[in-house]
Write an enzyme that holds these catalytic residues in place. Structure first.
Site, short mmCIF file in Angstrom:
data_model
loop_
_atom_site.label_atom_id
_atom_site.label_comp_id
_atom_site.label_asym_id
_atom_site.label_seq_id
_atom_site.Cartn_x
_atom_site.Cartn_y
_atom_site.Cartn_z
N TYR A 191 -2.21 -4.11 -45.44
CA TYR A 191 -0.81 -4.31 -45.80
C TYR A 191 0.04 -3.10 -45.40
CZ TYR A 191 3.52 -4.40 -48.26
OH TYR A 191 4.86 -4.33 -48.51
N ASP A 224 2.65 -9.22 -49.23
CA ASP A 224 2.57 -8.60 -50.56
C ASP A 224 2.81 -9.71 -51.59
OD1 ASP A 224 5.27 -9.10 -50.65
OD2 ASP A 224 5.88 -7.02 -50.96
N GLU A 235 5.91 3.57 -48.56
CA GLU A 235 4.86 2.54 -48.61
C GLU A 235 3.71 2.96 -49.52
OE1 GLU A 235 5.01 -0.49 -47.80
OE2 GLU A 235 6.93 -0.35 -46.77
#
Ligand code: SF4
Length: 367
Positions: free
Chosen positions: A122, A140, A39
């Site tokens: 996020y 996203d 990530e």
């Protein structure tokens, strides 16, 4: 959104994802640390690029404790070329916080994840849903494109109102379990089917529920904010020799950028911005004096490098430079070293400076 529509979209998306999911290495693991690394790497970087870095990084730092205990220089070296180096600093610091304050186990709540360096809404939601199976929606670029089209949500997605509207529908879709697959299904749909300029609606599993498709206005969503003009700057950099270039025993002076500056912690061929009214040579002599307190004379031109960053583009004019006086001091840099061409590869440089490195290696092979 009514319950029937939620269930139809959920069902079609999950069935499609079960067959069409991209085979990505971070999807073959349930290790929260490995998902954390993916990530961080995926923030602002394309999947295709991350694929080249992800496994070598995990080979080098196979556990969170291994990363936490590594020197930042080693982390930057493993990150070299991936860009946005603040992420490497943040990932390293996040690993140290988890090792020190959470007994090495990544925390499982959004609140605790958000408290770690470099983890925004996020990334926290992505880790919570993918690593821990929590019902958290993610937004996203790909997900925003799909949702704005499915529900014809207008307005600049960077603004609060459209974003809240998208978050609301994403929450409905992910609120009854399987958030990991739903989030990743939306991401993959955006990456492979709901493409920015030419969406492949005939292949889309949710076309029957898509408002923009029914209206024939697929590419009108999401709204594109007016593009800002990206400024261009000229910078100079010096390959500073302590003797004749490329003669046996000659060394090059490199400097380390200050943490907190752009590309902080990386090594560079020193230099800086060309000010109005200066020649490149004048700018280089001035910059080297300001940065390192040394006297220099500028020699042959080596190469020009064009490079685009997020907020500006630059042309870097690189010259050979002779050190003529003054012991280097770290005035506007964090550190400095005299290094042979062969040893330059031990240091982490930016993508632009790696082109200088290649030119020097070629030169040294020729000689
Ligand atoms: Fe995107 Fe077309 Fe699918 Fe709508 S129908 S979500 S526009 S690919």
């Amino acid at each position: 959104m009514d319950k029937r529509r939620v269930n139809v979209i959920r069902g079609k998306l999950l069935s499609w994802y079960a067959v069409e999911a991209r085979d990505l290495p971070w999807r073959r693991t349930i290790d929260p640390y490995a998902i954390l690394v993916s990530e961080f790497m995926l923030q602002q970087t394309r999947v295709e690029t991350v694929l080249r870095y992800y496994e070598p990084f995990l080979d080098r730092f196979p556990t969170l404790r291994a990363l936490a205990g590594a020197p930042i220089d080693d982390v930057l070296k493993a990150w070299e070329g991936l860009g946005y180096y603040r992420r490497a600093h943040n990932l390293h610091r996040a690993a140290q916080v988890v090792a020190g304050e959470h007994a090495g186990e990544l925390p499982r709540t959004i609140k605790e994840l958000r408290a770690l360096p470099g983890i925004g809404p996020y990334t926290a939601a992505a880790i919570a849903s993918i690593a821990f199976g929590l019902d958290e929606p993610v937004l996203d670029g790909n997900v925003i494109r799909v949702l704005s089209r499915l529900f014809r949500i207008g307005g600049d997605p960077a603004k609060a109102k459209p974003r809240d509207a998208m978050l609301a529908v994403a929450s409905q879709l992910t609120s009854s379990g399987d958030a990991s697959h739903l989030n990743q299904g939306l991401m993959d749909l955006g990456a492979r089917v709901c493409l920015p300029r030419s969406p492949r609606c005939h292949e889309c599993p949710v076309a029957c529920e898509c408002d923009a498709h029914h209206a024939g206005e697929e590419t009108a969503y999401p709204e594109q904010p007016a593009r800002k003009r990206v400024p261009h700057i000229d910078v100079v950099a010096g390959v500073i020799w302590n003797g004749e270039p490329s003669t046996p025993g000659s060394r090059i002076l490199i400097a380390r950028r200050r943490t907190g500056d752009m590309l902080g912690g990386l090594w560079e061929f020193p230099g800086g911005r060309v000010e109005e009214g200066e020649t490149n040579e004048q700018a280089l002599v001035r910059e080297l004096h300001e940065e390192l307190g040394i006297e220099t004379s500028v020699g042959a031109f080596l190469l020009d490098i064009d490079h685009a960053y997020t907020h500006f583009r630059m042309t870097m004019h690189v010259f050979h430079v002779r050190h003529t006086g003054g012991r280097p001091r770290a005035i506007e840099c964090a550190d400095w070293r005299w290094v042979s061409v062969e040893d330059l590869g031990d240091f982490a440089f930016s993508v632009a400076d790696q082109q200088v490195l290649s030119a020097l290696r070629k030169m040294s092979r020729r000689e």
